[in-house]
Design an enzyme around this catalytic site. Sequence first.
Site, short mmCIF file in Angstrom:
data_model
loop_
_atom_site.label_atom_id
_atom_site.label_comp_id
_atom_site.label_asym_id
_atom_site.label_seq_id
_atom_site.Cartn_x
_atom_site.Cartn_y
_atom_site.Cartn_z
N ARG A 56 46.88 -55.52 60.17
CA ARG A 56 47.24 -55.66 58.77
C ARG A 56 46.30 -56.67 58.14
NH1 ARG A 56 47.31 -60.38 59.39
NH2 ARG A 56 48.13 -60.66 57.29
N ARG A 99 48.61 -47.14 53.91
CA ARG A 99 49.02 -48.34 53.18
C ARG A 99 48.49 -48.24 51.75
NH1 ARG A 99 50.07 -52.96 56.12
NH2 ARG A 99 51.08 -53.62 54.18
N GLN A 208 54.68 -63.24 58.50
CA GLN A 208 53.25 -63.38 58.80
C GLN A 208 52.81 -64.83 58.81
OE1 GLN A 208 54.55 -61.23 56.56
NE2 GLN A 208 53.31 -59.39 56.32
N ASP A 249 45.37 -58.21 48.27
CA ASP A 249 45.23 -56.82 48.67
C ASP A 249 44.47 -56.01 47.64
OD1 ASP A 249 46.63 -56.84 51.14
OD2 ASP A 249 48.50 -57.01 50.03
N ASN A 259 49.26 -59.50 46.20
CA ASN A 259 49.23 -60.11 47.52
C ASN A 259 50.64 -60.03 48.10
OD1 ASN A 259 47.69 -61.53 49.60
ND2 ASN A 259 48.94 -63.32 49.13
N LYS A 260 50.81 -60.52 49.30
CA LYS A 260 52.09 -60.41 49.98
C LYS A 260 53.23 -60.95 49.12
CE LYS A 260 52.64 -58.87 53.15
NZ LYS A 260 53.07 -57.45 53.37
#
Length: 364
Positions: A56, A99, A208, A249, A259-260
Amino acid sequence: MEVCEDNFRMYVAQPIEWTDRGVVMLDQRLLPGEEIFYTYTTYQDVAKAIREMVIRGAPAIGVAAAMGVAIGVEKSSAKSLADLMVEFPVILDTLARTRPTAVDLFWALDRMKRRFAELCATTFDLFQIKQALIAEARAVHAEKRATDEAIGRFGAEFMPRDGHVMTQCNAGALATGGIGTALGVIQVAVEQGKKLHIYVPETRPYLQGARLTAWELHRSNIPLTLITDNMVGHFLKTGKVGAIVTGADRVAANGDAANKIGTYQIAVLAKENNVPFYIAAPVSTFDLSIPSGDHIPIEERSSDEVTQIKGIRIAPDVQAAHPAVDVTPNKYIAAIFTENGVARAPYIASLRAMAGKSSVGAGL
């Protein structure tokens, strides 16, 4: 790379590698408890590994996608170029469905598609085509390593000389195949002699931060404090944080960045507490075809990842939401570190300028 005064070598994880046996990946789902590598010999298995988060991080996903295309072509049973040309779009489509948010995935697939078209226009030799696509995938990986080094050098200048830095999720070597984007900035800053202490939010629900970022920093002997996600505001208010740096991302044309999940609220809290918030991301993460973050697709993952941890239920059998990313509006972003320099507002102009430069990464 070493920090001479402390006489230790930074730890750089190796999440993916092309070998004669196949595509080797470190299973990041098992970290930090176990370090297990798997070898994938079909493009379908590479796609599954991306989808199920064995690997990932946007840049690393791009590397995996390129290698997935290469191994799909290498292992193809096609007996003619015509047969391979029929199979090739199936390989691309299978990998593209893994993804949806990470634009590096599509950047890598487009690059492999263009290389395939160039080869088909010049030769009918299947062996030559296969070897050339393997070389292209390996070049993608090598360029990501060089890109990380350049991003790290540009971003390190913005880190405090002595103080606290916060990050989010994991944007280290595990996420890129190089030294990392956000963690690459931190690593280069430490190598330059800056005394940094890193606040690492755990990054629920997939953890993460707790599992991966804390592991990477600890292995590199970089001081850190792991915090829960709901401690972020407290430490931004009281913890004397000098900077925040995260990966991304996808970055829209106006500088909005995906982003996350959890990144947006950190950026808002950073603004409230006068802490500069930075993005570290390669140009391949830019999506200049979309005007703003409103057009970035948000990946919805399984609710089981919220209600369970490693198969152990932590909530009753209820509905749970799991958007994998959120979008931070450009007004909260102080600068974006790229391999070609530092982009600042107005991002419409600066991102196009960064994207238009010849990449410095490939020549490092």
